[in-house]
Design a protein around this motif. Sequence first.
Motif, short mmCIF file in Angstrom:
data_model
loop_
_atom_site.label_atom_id
_atom_site.label_comp_id
_atom_site.label_asym_id
_atom_site.label_seq_id
_atom_site.Cartn_x
_atom_site.Cartn_y
_atom_site.Cartn_z
N UNK A 217 0.85 -1.20 0.00
CA UNK A 217 0.00 0.00 0.00
C UNK A 217 0.88 1.24 0.00
N UNK A 218 1.43 1.58 -1.17
CA UNK A 218 2.38 2.70 -1.23
C UNK A 218 1.72 4.02 -0.82
N UNK A 219 2.41 4.83 -0.03
CA UNK A 219 1.89 6.14 0.34
C UNK A 219 2.12 7.15 -0.78
N UNK A 220 1.51 8.32 -0.69
CA UNK A 220 1.78 9.38 -1.66
C UNK A 220 3.21 9.88 -1.46
N UNK A 221 3.80 10.45 -2.52
CA UNK A 221 5.20 10.86 -2.47
C UNK A 221 5.47 11.90 -1.39
N UNK A 222 4.49 12.76 -1.12
CA UNK A 222 4.70 13.81 -0.12
C UNK A 222 4.18 13.42 1.27
N UNK A 223 3.82 12.15 1.44
CA UNK A 223 3.31 11.62 2.71
C UNK A 223 1.98 12.24 3.14
N UNK B 245 9.99 11.80 -1.85
CA UNK B 245 9.44 10.47 -1.68
C UNK B 245 9.09 10.28 -0.21
N UNK B 246 8.15 9.39 0.04
CA UNK B 246 7.70 9.13 1.41
C UNK B 246 8.37 7.85 1.91
N UNK B 247 9.16 7.97 2.95
CA UNK B 247 9.95 6.84 3.43
C UNK B 247 9.74 6.63 4.93
N UNK B 248 9.98 5.42 5.41
CA UNK B 248 9.90 5.19 6.85
C UNK B 248 11.11 5.78 7.57
N UNK B 249 10.87 6.45 8.68
CA UNK B 249 11.96 6.96 9.52
C UNK B 249 12.39 5.84 10.46
N UNK B 250 12.71 4.71 9.84
CA UNK B 250 13.00 3.48 10.56
C UNK B 250 14.19 2.81 9.87
N UNK B 251 15.06 2.19 10.64
CA UNK B 251 16.19 1.46 10.08
C UNK B 251 16.42 0.20 10.91
N UNK B 252 16.93 -0.83 10.24
CA UNK B 252 17.24 -2.08 10.93
C UNK B 252 18.59 -1.98 11.62
N UNK B 253 18.70 -2.56 12.79
CA UNK B 253 19.96 -2.60 13.52
C UNK B 253 20.13 -3.98 14.12
N UNK B 254 21.35 -4.47 14.08
CA UNK B 254 21.66 -5.79 14.64
C UNK B 254 22.58 -5.60 15.84
N UNK B 255 21.99 -5.37 17.00
CA UNK B 255 22.74 -5.24 18.25
C UNK B 255 22.11 -6.13 19.28
N UNK B 256 22.87 -6.54 20.27
CA UNK B 256 22.32 -7.43 21.29
C UNK B 256 22.66 -6.89 22.68
N UNK B 257 21.86 -7.31 23.65
CA UNK B 257 22.09 -6.94 25.04
C UNK B 257 21.59 -8.08 25.92
N UNK B 258 21.76 -7.95 27.20
CA UNK B 258 21.30 -8.98 28.12
C UNK B 258 19.78 -9.11 28.12
N UNK B 259 19.10 -8.06 27.64
CA UNK B 259 17.63 -8.08 27.58
C UNK B 259 17.12 -8.43 26.19
N UNK B 260 18.02 -8.78 25.26
CA UNK B 260 17.61 -9.13 23.90
C UNK B 260 18.11 -8.12 22.90
N UNK C 141 -0.85 11.23 2.14
CA UNK C 141 -1.80 10.12 2.28
C UNK C 141 -1.04 8.85 2.64
N UNK C 142 -1.10 8.48 3.91
CA UNK C 142 -0.48 7.24 4.38
C UNK C 142 -1.56 6.36 5.01
N UNK C 143 -2.80 6.59 4.61
CA UNK C 143 -3.94 5.93 5.25
C UNK C 143 -3.96 4.42 5.02
N UNK C 144 -3.24 3.93 4.02
CA UNK C 144 -3.24 2.50 3.76
C UNK C 144 -2.27 1.72 4.62
N UNK C 145 -1.49 2.42 5.43
CA UNK C 145 -0.48 1.74 6.25
C UNK C 145 -0.99 1.50 7.67
N UNK C 146 -0.57 0.41 8.29
CA UNK C 146 -1.05 0.06 9.64
C UNK C 146 -0.24 0.76 10.73
N UNK C 147 -0.77 0.80 11.94
CA UNK C 147 0.01 1.34 13.07
C UNK C 147 1.11 0.36 13.48
#
Length: 328
Positions: A268-274, A312-327, A276-282
């Motif tokens: 469900x691609x959002x509009x380029x200027x963000x 373009x409309x992008x997630x302000x999210x990135x993957x990270x591979x780090x570990x700790x005693x809590x996961x 309309x992001x109504x098709x994306x879930x919380x």
Amino acid sequence: AFWQALESGERSGVTSYGASGIGLVSVRLKNIVNMQYHGDITIGGQSLRALYDTGSFDVITLSSLCKTCHVDRVRYDSGKSESFKESGRGPMVMRFGSGAIKAEQDVEDIRLGDASSAARVSGMPFWQVIEHTMPFWETQTGGQFSAIVGLCHPAEVPLSLALGNARDTVLERLKIHRFAFCLPSSGAGVEDGWLTVGLPASAVSSGFVSVPLLSGRSWAVELTAPRLGGEALGACAPTCAALVDSGSSLLLVPQAVMTALENAIARSPPSDDCSDVSGLPPLEFELGGAKISLPPEAYMVEDTSFGVMLSSCKPAVAAVQRSSSAGP
């Protein structure tokens, strides 16, 4: 708006700093496209824009010693200060997730906010940047700040980097054991944010959800049950550790969460200027047992790096591979 209140003391299992002697002090934070929030800091009588960062512990500033720094950056100049003192220590290289700096540590008078602020520290160790490879300081349109002010938990300071007392941080010196951030979105009708220090206990007893720290050494809390639109993502089994970091512009998540988010955006691609992001879930999770739900407006941002016409409309999210005693 996002409120973040952090407190050390008996609740976090460490010794309280004691009552703040400065009273209530608020620093206005300029909102830069909902990704950066900068406030004033005064170093040796010189006003600079600063990033107040709960993920670091030092006061670091671009300085006139840096001959390769971008010419449009405001830089601290020890020659214009009447309170500057040399420490006698040589330069040191420090590496961060986004790059490295070469800096020398000296001593100055510092105020959180402008020159009239009551939050004043005399003889505070700080770092003058001589060289750097930080991408956000490389261009005029990058990080629009000249200094970083560390507000990490005082127990997190490495002994090897301390000048004098290993816990000689801004929070420790000002005897601040309770502070809060308000980081509003520009679409919420309130442009600027605030950093408020010296809060009394009564100010955070209502209107906030309290969550326990994982330990008395950092602003980390337990994160569980990440979901996207109600669907479990299989990450944080049983738990993850979430670091509350006011200096980061992104949500850093396990790869399973990032993959699920990318798949949802592809469906469900959002509009380029963000607009309309109504098709994306919380994006949902539990933080220290408190249920948090981020609507797509909170985790999607318009990227205008190549101009408005190519936004373009992008997630302000990135993957990270780090570990700790809590996961992860």
